[in-house]
Design an enzyme around this catalytic site. Structure first.
Site, PDB file in Angstrom:
ATOM      1  CE  LYS A 438      -4.274   1.682   1.613  1.00 21.48           C
ATOM      2  NZ  LYS A 438      -5.431   1.553   2.438  1.00 21.48           N
ATOM      3  CD1 TRP A 443      -5.353  -1.050  -3.071  1.00 23.28           C
ATOM      4  CD2 TRP A 443      -3.881  -2.045  -1.735  1.00 23.28           C
ATOM      5  NE1 TRP A 443      -5.905  -1.110  -1.825  1.00 23.28           N
ATOM      6  CE2 TRP A 443      -5.030  -1.713  -0.971  1.00 23.28           C
ATOM      7  CE3 TRP A 443      -2.802  -2.678  -1.086  1.00 23.28           C
ATOM      8  CZ2 TRP A 443      -5.130  -2.002   0.385  1.00 23.28           C
ATOM      9  CZ3 TRP A 443      -2.923  -2.969   0.268  1.00 23.28           C
ATOM     10  CH2 TRP A 443      -4.069  -2.630   0.991  1.00 23.28           C
TER      11      TRP A 443
END
Ligand code: ADP
Length: 540
Positions: A438, A443
């Site tokens: 993250k 992501w």
């Protein structure tokens, strides 16, 4: 109105009964721990399984009892699979690569009454047996001449146990939803949980596995499961191969490149299945020694993502087709297999590869969907990514001895994998939820980065992990194991990656390592890597 068809239960015993009648001479070939190669046909395997069922009955084993094994792939392990399930007892396979304390936990949790072991594992069992409360005896899978000297006092010799029993046994008929075998998840991301397979699930899974777009099994094929019988029943191969009468080749403890090559070649194996780390060993061996495997048509590779470089190596250098598979212990394990649709065969190589690195399409029996964090179903457009949910007759509905593990949602099993599904039905794993990185609220897929890094000619293996970062939460760190004799250069690797991924995906640093920690099922242990590098100072 009910159909007027027989309600014949789908039982594991019916597989071996059929093989014995229809494929009596088709062989099961095993490399034994004692040394020599052992071979027999399905008819004899069936007689020995019946003999073992009688022997187990004499020991007092009844329906529902758990029998544990710690053993390699071999014919005696095969006999235990069929004898236990056939008599409605439960074969509980244990992974010897687990920590001894975990093995004690499993023996106690499953309340195993007997433990069958290969000679290799006598020292391991000496460490654990005294702490397994329900264990009544340990059977060493060898003949009298090979029985070990051991401080364990309740050792039984497998062949002596067999000698005292008749080789005919009437397999009982019972409800197909009865439990047949038990396998605990390997605990890569948590505590091991018991997946309790049923006869019905096992037989239906065998049908799917045997199909042409699966493992393509028939009596004309010879299949070698490198994947161990102590990990998800060797991906169900012992059952599916038996259903079709395919020759089975069991590699025993010899899983290095040279040993695998020798038996694949000698036994004319046409199909083999295992995890990427195993195939790396075989590829290195064949390249170094100028060897080939011209009878081997397919390798099924699964368990973790298959890098494009591995698919290219098998297909271009050795003319062996790669079928990527994805699955889980909770799915018996087959969830998807990658085969190309007919019209895709003629695509240019780069377009074909873009499809081949996906995890594939579900066979009939598995349904898939992807879900957003807020629980909405996402489109199958190859772009939207969300948690992969699955359902079907060989997907677990719960765990052994756990009331509610919280992994089911509205009848679907939540896999903890993040995936996309494209318009053609191909599913691609983006990452395990826990392995995603993250960065600044977005992501990054570690699998994608690893895949690209492994296409660099100097990189043998790559692992990307998230390292804590004061501004971005986490940033990717690239760890590489070089191709023997090469020293990958950081600037060169990053330059190589720069036209393949978005700029903010580029790792912040690269570290060269000799090897990665590998878990009990042959996967890189990212959890350990994250722990090791948690204080790593990334360049500012
Ligand atoms: P464990 O969870 O202990 O590793 P499993 O063997 O059940 O035990 O692992 C299942 C997981 O392995 C899947 O959820 C997925 O994350 C990963 N996996 C299996 N096959 C593939 C594949 N072809 N590509 C990427 N990941 C895979």
């Amino acid at each position: 109105m009910r159909g007027l068809m027989m309600d014949t239960p789908l039982l594991v015993s019916s597989l071996i009964k059929h093989a014995a009648a229809q494929h009596a001479q088709s062989e099961i070939v095993s490399r034994t721990v004692e040394g020599p190669i052992h071979r027999y046909g399905y008819a004899q395997a069936h007689r020995r399984a019946q003999q073992l069922a009688n022997a187990l009955t004499a020991l007092g084993i009844v329906k529902g009892d758990r029998i544990a094994t710690i053993a390699w792939n071999g014919y005696r392990h095969y006999e235990i699979y069929f004898a236990t399930s056939g008599m409605a007892a439960i074969c509980h396979t244990i992974n010897p690569r687990l920590h001894p304390d975990q093995i004690v936990y499993l023996l106690n949790h499953a309340a195993d009454r007997y433990l069958f072991i290969d000679l290799t594992f006598v020292p391991l069992v000496e460490l654990v047996a005294g702490r397994a409360a329900k264990l009544e005896g340990i059977v060493v899978m060898c003949d009298r001449a090979h029985m070990p000297d051991s401080k364990l006092d309740n050792l039984i010799c497998y062949e002596e146990l067999m000698d005292g029993a008749q080789d005919s046994y009437e397999w009982p008929i019972f409800d197909e939803n009865t439990a047949s075998s038990l396998c605990y998840t390997s605990g890569t991301t948590g505590n091991p949980k018991g997946v309790l397979y049923s006869h019905r699930a096992t037989v239906l899974h065998s049908f799917a596995a045997a199909l042409p777009a699966g493992l393509c099994l028939s009596e004309s094929e010879a299949i070698l499961p490198v994947v161990p019988m102590f990990h998800v029943n060797a991906w169900g191969i012992p059952y599916a191969a038996t259903m079709t009468g395919a020759k089975q080749v069991m590699p025993g403890p010899g899983l290095d490149g040279a040993s695998l090559h020798e038996i694949l070649d000698a036994e004319n194996v046409t199909f083999a299945a295992g995890v990427p780390t195993i195939w790396l060993g075989l590829l290195n061996h064949m390249r170094e020694h100028g060897k080939r495997l011209d009878r081997l048509k397919y390798v099924v590779i699964g368990g973790s993502a298959v890098p494009a470089s591995m698919i290219e190596a098998f297909e271009n250098e050795f003319d062996i087709e790669v079928r990527q598979g994805w699955g889980m212990t909770e799915m018996s394990p087959i969830g998807s297999i990658n085969t190309l649709k007919p019209w895709m065969q003629d695509l240019p190589p780069s377009q074909r590869m873009a499809i081949q690195i996906k995890q594939g399409r579900p066979p009939f029996g598995v349904e898939m969907m992807i879900e957003s964090e807020s629980g909405e179903a996402l489109p199958h457009d190859g772009k939207a990514q969300g948690e992969l949910l699955v359902r079907g007759p060989w997907v677990c509905s719960g765990y052994f001895g756990i009331d509610d593990a919280g992994v089911h949602r509205d009848g679907w099993f939540a896999t903890n994998d993040v995936a996309t599904i494209d318009e053609q039905g191909y599913m691609q794993i983006v990452d395990r939820t826990k392995d995603m990185i993250k960065s600044g609220g977005e992501w990054i897929s570690s699998i994608d980065l690893e895949n690209f890094a492994m296409s660099h000619p100097d990189v043998q293996q790559a692992a990307v992990i998230g390292v804590p970062h004061p501004k971005w939460d986490e940033r990717p760190l690239l760890l590489v194991v070089p191709v023997p004799g090469k020293t990958p250069d950081k600037a060169d690797i990053f330059n190589f990656l720069s036209d393949k991924v978005a700029k903010w995906w580029l790792p912040d640093d690269m570290v060269i390592v000799e090897s990665f920690p590998i878990g009990g099922t042959g996967k890189v242990l990212k959890k350990e890597l994250r722990e090791e590098y948690k204080d790593y100072a990334l360049p500012q």
